[in-house]
Design a protein around this motif. Sequence first.
Motif, PDB file in Angstrom:
ATOM      1  N   ARG A 101      28.754  48.225  22.313  1.00 63.79           N
ATOM      2  CA  ARG A 101      29.724  47.690  23.271  1.00 63.79           C
ATOM      3  C   ARG A 101      29.633  46.166  23.318  1.00 63.79           C
ATOM      4  NH1 ARG A 101      29.333  50.226  28.924  1.00 63.79           N
ATOM      5  NH2 ARG A 101      31.498  49.540  29.028  1.00 63.79           N
ATOM      6  N   VAL A 102      30.811  45.527  23.356  1.00 60.58           N
ATOM      7  CA  VAL A 102      30.904  44.064  23.378  1.00 60.58           C
ATOM      8  C   VAL A 102      31.900  43.666  24.462  1.00 60.58           C
ATOM      9  CG1 VAL A 102      31.521  42.015  22.042  1.00 60.58           C
ATOM     10  CG2 VAL A 102      30.407  43.947  20.911  1.00 60.58           C
ATOM     11  N   PRO A 103      31.545  42.710  25.346  1.00 58.27           N
ATOM     12  CA  PRO A 103      32.507  42.265  26.360  1.00 58.27           C
ATOM     13  C   PRO A 103      33.665  41.503  25.731  1.00 58.27           C
ATOM     14  CG  PRO A 103      30.504  40.957  26.454  1.00 58.27           C
ATOM     15  CD  PRO A 103      30.227  42.067  25.498  1.00 58.27           C
ATOM     16  N   VAL A 104      34.873  41.782  26.216  1.00 54.93           N
ATOM     17  CA  VAL A 104      36.100  41.207  25.668  1.00 54.93           C
ATOM     18  C   VAL A 104      37.000  40.790  26.832  1.00 54.93           C
ATOM     19  CG1 VAL A 104      38.161  41.690  24.290  1.00 54.93           C
ATOM     20  CG2 VAL A 104      35.972  42.628  23.591  1.00 54.93           C
ATOM     21  N   SER A 105      37.749  39.706  26.651  1.00 52.77           N
ATOM     22  CA  SER A 105      38.754  39.277  27.634  1.00 52.77           C
ATOM     23  C   SER A 105      40.119  39.285  26.967  1.00 52.77           C
ATOM     24  CB  SER A 105      38.441  37.883  28.173  1.00 52.77           C
ATOM     25  OG  SER A 105      37.228  37.881  28.887  1.00 52.77           O
ATOM     26  N   LEU A 106      41.066  40.000  27.596  1.00 49.69           N
ATOM     27  CA  LEU A 106      42.401  40.149  27.029  1.00 49.69           C
ATOM     28  C   LEU A 106      43.401  39.273  27.765  1.00 49.69           C
ATOM     29  CD1 LEU A 106      42.687  44.024  26.615  1.00 49.69           C
ATOM     30  CD2 LEU A 106      42.140  42.359  24.865  1.00 49.69           C
ATOM     31  N   PRO A 107      44.348  38.645  27.045  1.00 47.34           N
ATOM     32  CA  PRO A 107      45.435  37.925  27.721  1.00 47.34           C
ATOM     33  C   PRO A 107      46.502  38.923  28.192  1.00 47.34           C
ATOM     34  CG  PRO A 107      45.665  37.708  25.351  1.00 47.34           C
ATOM     35  CD  PRO A 107      44.411  38.511  25.578  1.00 47.34           C
ATOM     36  N   VAL A 108      46.590  39.144  29.492  1.00 48.18           N
ATOM     37  CA  VAL A 108      47.492  40.176  30.012  1.00 48.18           C
ATOM     38  C   VAL A 108      48.652  39.598  30.812  1.00 48.18           C
ATOM     39  CG1 VAL A 108      45.715  41.955  30.062  1.00 48.18           C
ATOM     40  CG2 VAL A 108      46.008  40.467  32.039  1.00 48.18           C
ATOM     41  N   GLY A 109      48.813  38.273  30.821  1.00 45.63           N
ATOM     42  CA  GLY A 109      49.930  37.680  31.547  1.00 45.63           C
ATOM     43  C   GLY A 109      49.684  36.214  31.818  1.00 45.63           C
ATOM     44  N   GLU A 110      50.595  35.629  32.598  1.00 46.96           N
ATOM     45  CA  GLU A 110      50.483  34.229  32.978  1.00 46.96           C
ATOM     46  C   GLU A 110      50.686  34.069  34.472  1.00 46.96           C
ATOM     47  OE1 GLU A 110      53.234  31.944  30.698  1.00 46.96           O
ATOM     48  OE2 GLU A 110      51.924  31.854  28.919  1.00 46.96           O
ATOM     49  N   ARG A 111      50.113  33.004  35.038  1.00 49.99           N
ATOM     50  CA  ARG A 111      50.308  32.672  36.444  1.00 49.99           C
ATOM     51  C   ARG A 111      50.280  31.167  36.596  1.00 49.99           C
ATOM     52  NH1 ARG A 111      45.362  31.354  38.734  1.00 49.99           N
ATOM     53  NH2 ARG A 111      43.527  31.961  37.505  1.00 49.99           N
ATOM     54  N   ASP A 112      50.851  30.678  37.704  1.00 46.88           N
ATOM     55  CA  ASP A 112      50.850  29.245  37.982  1.00 46.88           C
ATOM     56  C   ASP A 112      49.552  28.848  38.649  1.00 46.88           C
ATOM     57  OD1 ASP A 112      53.355  28.902  36.911  1.00 46.88           O
ATOM     58  OD2 ASP A 112      54.390  29.216  38.815  1.00 46.88           O
ATOM     59  N   LYS A 126      41.895  39.534  31.346  1.00 41.90           N
ATOM     60  CA  LYS A 126      41.312  40.746  31.925  1.00 41.90           C
ATOM     61  C   LYS A 126      40.050  41.104  31.157  1.00 41.90           C
ATOM     62  CE  LYS A 126      41.999  45.647  32.865  1.00 41.90           C
ATOM     63  NZ  LYS A 126      41.397  45.531  34.201  1.00 41.90           N
ATOM     64  N   PRO A 127      38.900  41.173  31.832  1.00 41.29           N
ATOM     65  CA  PRO A 127      37.663  41.540  31.128  1.00 41.29           C
ATOM     66  C   PRO A 127      37.547  43.055  30.955  1.00 41.29           C
ATOM     67  CG  PRO A 127      37.182  41.021  33.411  1.00 41.29           C
ATOM     68  CD  PRO A 127      38.659  40.776  33.228  1.00 41.29           C
ATOM     69  N   ILE A 128      37.263  43.480  29.739  1.00 46.40           N
ATOM     70  CA  ILE A 128      37.000  44.889  29.439  1.00 46.40           C
ATOM     71  C   ILE A 128      35.873  44.925  28.405  1.00 46.40           C
ATOM     72  CG2 ILE A 128      39.373  45.623  29.908  1.00 46.40           C
ATOM     73  CD1 ILE A 128      39.772  45.825  26.887  1.00 46.40           C
ATOM     74  N   TYR A 129      35.561  46.112  27.933  1.00 45.58           N
ATOM     75  CA  TYR A 129      34.558  46.264  26.872  1.00 45.58           C
ATOM     76  C   TYR A 129      35.230  46.867  25.645  1.00 45.58           C
ATOM     77  CZ  TYR A 129      30.358  45.054  29.481  1.00 45.58           C
ATOM     78  OH  TYR A 129      29.389  44.368  30.164  1.00 45.58           O
ATOM     79  N   GLY A 130      34.847  46.340  24.481  1.00 43.19           N
ATOM     80  CA  GLY A 130      35.272  46.929  23.222  1.00 43.19           C
ATOM     81  C   GLY A 130      34.069  47.531  22.510  1.00 43.19           C
TER      82      GLY A 130
END
Length: 315
Positions: free
Chosen positions: A248-259, A32-36
């Motif tokens: 502000r810095v763009p960040v991607s978080l691991p929020v789950g898994e999918r096939d 999930k892309p967010i900003y930190g």
Amino acid sequence: MRVLTLVAGLLASGAASAGTLTLAPEAITEWKPIYGTVAPRTEVPARARIGGLIEELLVTEGDAVTAGQRIAMVRDDKIGFQIAAYDAQIKALQAQLTTAETELGRGETLIARGVTTAQRLDQLRTTVDVTRGQLAAAEASRAVVVQQGAEGDVLAPEDGRVLTVPVTRGAVILAGEPVATIGSGGLFLRLSVPERHASALKEGDTIRIGSDTPAEGHLARLYPEITGGRVTADVEVANLPGAFVNARVPVSLPVGERDALLVPAAAVATRSGIDFVTVMEGGAAVARTVVLGEPVGDRIEVLTGLAAGDEIVVP
């Protein structure tokens, strides 16, 4: 159509010398892309311990400070007058004590000769003891005022960097007011994560930093309090630029898994802007058009065009 037919023929001609791979769904991480924002772990105010006039201001925004470093001095002119008053009181009590001790010595001489009474001698001793007590109290009170004057030095509470200086030299300040705010504990990327994703995060998770050439960071702390539907988290990043706090810095978080269906990048051929993957159908190689997603390592996700169980040709 002629182009597609030609491409399919070219792909089929090389299938005999290539290997095959049977597709099967694989679990991949959902990002999930967010900003930190770049922020210190703690922000500690350096407060004035006494009220008065700021006589010296030794730091400004951006300065690095160490714990115990003097960053300002507050002067209260009343303290000097109080010390002078106690000095005069102490001098008077010392003179009284000298007189009382002289009287006590004379009384002891007279009682040895039988000239005075024991009651008079006790009175002289009491006078000496009371004067000594008054002198000790005055000296203690003076020491308190001297200590108050020493507390005019405003000290940095921790090692860190000065973020804000809300006062100026010559300003009047009250006891307890902040002279500067110190950012300490190191710089982190502070994230504000929607609470629906909080359960998918845990300390130590790898976090992608940046968008063009992503770097990696690690989730250092996940704060337990939810505010406004969001959870605060700190990400530790090596060589984090610290020129500007709250950048502000763009960040991607691991929020789950999918096939997902993943194919090697070498199995994809692009012709005239169309992506093809060669599959085996009934013993023959057939080129299928596909829609690709994001790369995952040295493989690429296939969104449409292939299904689980397809046997693809890999050069």
